[in-house]
Scaffold this motif. Structure first.
Motif, PDB file in Angstrom:
ATOM      1  N   ALA A 288       0.830  -1.205   0.000  1.00  0.00           N
ATOM      2  CA  ALA A 288       0.000   0.000   0.000  1.00  0.00           C
ATOM      3  C   ALA A 288       0.863   1.253   0.000  1.00  0.00           C
ATOM      4  CB  ALA A 288      -0.928  -0.004   1.214  1.00  0.00           C
ATOM      5  N   GLN A 289       1.977   1.237   0.717  1.00  0.00           N
ATOM      6  CA  GLN A 289       2.882   2.386   0.715  1.00  0.00           C
ATOM      7  C   GLN A 289       3.541   2.562  -0.645  1.00  0.00           C
ATOM      8  OE1 GLN A 289       5.489   1.453   3.986  1.00  0.00           O
ATOM      9  NE2 GLN A 289       4.163   2.435   5.517  1.00  0.00           N
ATOM     10  N   GLN A 290       3.908   1.461  -1.278  1.00  0.00           N
ATOM     11  CA  GLN A 290       4.512   1.555  -2.607  1.00  0.00           C
ATOM     12  C   GLN A 290       3.527   2.115  -3.628  1.00  0.00           C
ATOM     13  OE1 GLN A 290       5.887  -2.457  -3.279  1.00  0.00           O
ATOM     14  NE2 GLN A 290       7.892  -2.061  -2.365  1.00  0.00           N
ATOM     15  N   ARG A 291       2.256   1.668  -3.542  1.00  0.00           N
ATOM     16  CA  ARG A 291       1.243   2.231  -4.447  1.00  0.00           C
ATOM     17  C   ARG A 291       1.061   3.720  -4.188  1.00  0.00           C
ATOM     18  NH1 ARG A 291      -1.465  -2.715  -3.296  1.00  0.00           N
ATOM     19  NH2 ARG A 291      -2.721  -1.650  -1.715  1.00  0.00           N
ATOM     20  N   TYR A 292       1.101   4.120  -2.934  1.00  0.00           N
ATOM     21  CA  TYR A 292       0.968   5.540  -2.599  1.00  0.00           C
ATOM     22  C   TYR A 292       2.155   6.333  -3.153  1.00  0.00           C
ATOM     23  CZ  TYR A 292       0.713   9.814   0.195  1.00  0.00           C
ATOM     24  OH  TYR A 292       0.662  11.116   0.590  1.00  0.00           O
ATOM     25  N   ASP A 293       3.377   5.780  -3.020  1.00  0.00           N
ATOM     26  CA  ASP A 293       4.557   6.489  -3.510  1.00  0.00           C
ATOM     27  C   ASP A 293       4.540   6.643  -5.028  1.00  0.00           C
ATOM     28  OD1 ASP A 293       5.435   6.695  -0.922  1.00  0.00           O
ATOM     29  OD2 ASP A 293       6.681   4.890  -1.018  1.00  0.00           O
ATOM     30  N   ARG A 294       3.959   5.655  -5.728  1.00  0.00           N
ATOM     31  CA  ARG A 294       3.903   5.737  -7.198  1.00  0.00           C
ATOM     32  C   ARG A 294       2.870   6.752  -7.669  1.00  0.00           C
ATOM     33  NH1 ARG A 294       4.475  -0.018  -6.820  1.00  0.00           N
ATOM     34  NH2 ARG A 294       2.201  -0.218  -7.038  1.00  0.00           N
ATOM     35  N   SER A 295       1.726   6.769  -7.052  1.00  0.00           N
ATOM     36  CA  SER A 295       0.655   7.681  -7.476  1.00  0.00           C
ATOM     37  C   SER A 295      -0.182   8.041  -6.262  1.00  0.00           C
ATOM     38  CB  SER A 295      -0.219   7.010  -8.539  1.00  0.00           C
ATOM     39  OG  SER A 295      -0.767   5.822  -8.057  1.00  0.00           O
ATOM     40  N   HIS A 296       0.025   9.226  -5.759  1.00  0.00           N
ATOM     41  CA  HIS A 296      -0.742   9.657  -4.607  1.00  0.00           C
ATOM     42  C   HIS A 296      -1.216  11.089  -4.829  1.00  0.00           C
ATOM     43  CE1 HIS A 296       3.281  11.296  -3.687  1.00  0.00           C
ATOM     44  NE2 HIS A 296       2.625  12.239  -3.039  1.00  0.00           N
ATOM     45  N   SER A 297      -2.225  11.452  -4.099  1.00  0.00           N
ATOM     46  CA  SER A 297      -2.761  12.802  -4.171  1.00  0.00           C
ATOM     47  C   SER A 297      -2.610  13.458  -2.809  1.00  0.00           C
ATOM     48  CB  SER A 297      -4.241  12.783  -4.577  1.00  0.00           C
ATOM     49  OG  SER A 297      -5.011  12.102  -3.615  1.00  0.00           O
ATOM     50  N   LEU A 298      -2.715  14.785  -2.793  1.00  0.00           N
ATOM     51  CA  LEU A 298      -2.563  15.522  -1.544  1.00  0.00           C
ATOM     52  C   LEU A 298      -3.707  15.258  -0.584  1.00  0.00           C
ATOM     53  CD1 LEU A 298      -1.341  18.953  -2.958  1.00  0.00           C
ATOM     54  CD2 LEU A 298       0.042  17.116  -1.989  1.00  0.00           C
ATOM     55  N   LYS A 299      -4.846  14.771  -1.125  1.00  0.00           N
ATOM     56  CA  LYS A 299      -5.996  14.517  -0.270  1.00  0.00           C
ATOM     57  C   LYS A 299      -5.834  13.224   0.540  1.00  0.00           C
ATOM     58  CE  LYS A 299      -9.230  16.839  -3.400  1.00  0.00           C
ATOM     59  NZ  LYS A 299     -10.471  16.702  -4.204  1.00  0.00           N
ATOM     60  N   GLU A 300      -4.879  12.371   0.154  1.00  0.00           N
ATOM     61  CA  GLU A 300      -4.702  11.097   0.820  1.00  0.00           C
ATOM     62  C   GLU A 300      -3.481  11.137   1.729  1.00  0.00           C
ATOM     63  OE1 GLU A 300      -4.307   8.327  -2.313  1.00  0.00           O
ATOM     64  OE2 GLU A 300      -6.399   8.429  -2.937  1.00  0.00           O
ATOM     65  N   SER A 301      -3.495  10.366   2.773  1.00  0.00           N
ATOM     66  CA  SER A 301      -2.360  10.253   3.679  1.00  0.00           C
ATOM     67  C   SER A 301      -1.652   8.925   3.423  1.00  0.00           C
ATOM     68  CB  SER A 301      -2.811  10.340   5.141  1.00  0.00           C
ATOM     69  OG  SER A 301      -3.752   9.313   5.425  1.00  0.00           O
ATOM     70  N   ARG A 302      -0.356   8.919   3.613  1.00  0.00           N
ATOM     71  CA  ARG A 302       0.432   7.714   3.371  1.00  0.00           C
ATOM     72  C   ARG A 302       0.089   6.657   4.410  1.00  0.00           C
ATOM     73  NH1 ARG A 302       5.714   5.381   4.143  1.00  0.00           N
ATOM     74  NH2 ARG A 302       6.562   4.652   2.147  1.00  0.00           N
TER      75      ARG A 302
END
Length: 519
Positions: A288-302
């Motif tokens: 889940a952290q790797q998916r967040y690092d690849r494509s994340h938005s400012l509205k989401e938290s790591r």
């Protein structure tokens, strides 16, 4: 003295009661399924049939049907609506109790089943109405049987077991005697943070499950199958919350010179030091952290790092799972030292020396160093270790595949096997979406009518247009129009849903079979 373990008699009694309850429920549902099957066979073979038409479905508890006046007058007892505007001369209306499992539509031509022994007992012939409850009881029997088998042979409830040669065996029959020598370390339990987290989620699950009880009661009269599913889901959530809470709060890990003992209210597990080959720190939220690092938005938290220790044997089989932080910290680090194969003297020294608390940043740095490390190869979903996962996914997908195959077979049967007749559009109904009323004449018998579903695609048809009609020679009223939507719409919709479920099953399978990084 030997390590003191909690008594297993309470959970053994609970296990016995649950086993008896599951067996009783399975027998009850099997009885209902068998009696329902026999009754349906009797209805289809013995009960007389009378043509009828669905007049109204406005009331959820009753169905208004249109029958001949002669048939209605011959009934010893009947219930008629206050107002009846029959479509055909010589017909009248009757009210019958609604079957929540019967798939009916207004103006459907149906057959009315009448019990010859009790003429007042009537039922609408509907395959879904007859067989869905029976299939539901049979599926419930299979589910209860699988639950009983897991409880009896796989759960380990009420058992004292020892890890030996890659499997859990009864301690009294194992050659290794773990936990029966002098205790030389403090017990290790779940930390206060873990217990608070479990308490929060358990309370949340209970609040989610409680509203299912009144919802099931409200649905019981109109749709018993749906009410049963709602109640079973709520009860399952409550039991899961209770199981997690009791297991977390009652878990105690103790160690001596021979090995460690992991005990809880549900059972006892004993592991020799020689059986442990590796202790790996695994971040459960790594992907889940790797998916967040690849494509994340400012509205989401790591996603936060969630580390656990996986204790494995020489063949890589998981023996135990330990939280990242357990209490007291010194005793837990001494336990980790022994699990990693350090000398007993070093382990004793660690109990006396102050230990540095391992911070979250240290774990993050450790995972960064692990980026280039090797990982286990992904095992196929058909691997024996994933047999339970594969069986569960097949059970989830099977009903959708079977229904899709049945709909496709039915359409192909009408096109390739059924008789054909030239039909003529006698009416185009436009009170909602345009629908066609087509009159056709089978090879044997008088003129019949069939009505299409409503769709804007039929707006260009007009009275007098000709359409080929496929019909069953044995039952000419069972017919389909030679229109793509009439033949294939149901199969396409169900096939799309099946494809969506298949994609979900594939994603679930890949998630459950994903390899874990190793230190």
């Amino acid at each position: 003295m030997m390590i003191e373990c909690r008594s297993l008699k309470p959970i053994q009694r609970i296990k016995t009661v649950l086993s008896i309850a599951l067996a009783a429920l399975a027998l009850l549902n099997l009885y209902l399924a068998v009696t329902g099957t026999l009754l349906n066979v009797e209805k289809l073979t013995v009960w007389s049939r009378q043509p009828a038409q669905i007049f109204s479905l406005a009331d959820e508890t009753t169905v208004e049907i249109e029958v001949t006046i002669e048939f209605a007058e011959a009934l010893p007892a009947k219930t008629s609506p206050e107002d009846c505007y029959a479509h055909q001369p010589g017909n009248t209306c009757l009210l019958l109790p609604a079957n929540p499992y019967a798939w009916l539509s207004v103006f459907d031509e149906v057959e009315l089943l009448q019990n010859p022994a009790q003429p007042a007992q009537l039922d609408i012939l509907s395959l879904s109405g007859l067989w869905l409850p029976v299939c539901g009881h049979f599926l419930f029997v299979l589910l209860l049987g699988a639950t009983w088998r897991w409880l009896a042979y796989r759960s380990g409830w009420g058992e004292d077991r020892t890890w030996f040669n890659g499997a859990w065996v009864a301690t009294h029959s194992a050659p290794q005697r773990i936990g029966f020598s002098d205790t030389d370390a403090k017990p290790v339990t779940e930390s206060g943070g873990s217990r608070k987290g479990v308490t929060f989620w358990c309370v949340l699950f209970v609040l989610i499950a409680l509203p299912t009880v009144p919802a099931a009661i409200a649905q019981m009269a109109t749709d018993p199958l749906l009410a049963t599913l709602i109640l079973a889901g709520g009860l399952g959530i409550l039991l899961l919350a209770l199981f997690t809470a009791v297991g977390t709060f009652s878990r105690v890990i103790q160690q001596d010179r021979t090995g460690l003992v992991d005990s809880s209210f549900f059972g006892i597990k004993r592991v020799a030091w020689s059986s442990v080959a590796a202790v790996d720190l695994v971040n459960l939220n790594r992907e889940a952290q790797q998916r967040y690092d690849r494509s994340h938005s400012l509205k989401e938290s790591r996603p936060q790092t969630l580390n656990v220790y996986k204790v494995t044997d020489k063949q890589g089989r998981e023996i135990l799972s330990l939280s990242e932080t357990m209490a007291p910290p010194r005793a837990f680090h001494a336990l980790l030292a022994r699990l990693r194969g350090r000398a007993e003297r070093e382990s004793r020294e660690m109990d006396d020396l102050p230990l540095r608390d391992v911070s979250q940043d240290d774990f993050e740095a450790e995972w960064i160093r692990m980026t280039g490390s090797s990982s286990e190869p992904r095992k196929s979903l058909f691997h024996p270790s994933h047999r339970g996962t594969l069986f569960g996914l097949i059970l989830m997908l099977a009903p959708f595949v079977l229904i899709t195959a049945l709909l496709c077979y039915k359409s192909l049967w009408f096109i390739c096997v059924a008789e054909r007749a030239q039909g003529r559009v006698v009416e185009v109904k436009r009170d909602g979406l345009p629908s066609l009323v087509v009159e056709y004449r089978p090879a044997a018998g008088g003129a019949l009518q069939i009505e299409s579903d409503g769709t804007e695609a039929y707006g260009d048809f007009k009275v007098g247009d000709t359409i080929t009609v496929y019909y069953d020679a044995a039952d000419p009223e069972d017919a389909r129009l030679d229109l793509f939507l009439e033949l294939w719409l149901g199969a396409i919709l169900m096939g799309s849903l099946t494809a969506l479920v298949l994609l979900t099953a594939v994603l679930i399978g890949r998630s459950l079979t994903a390899p874990m990084l190793r230190l």
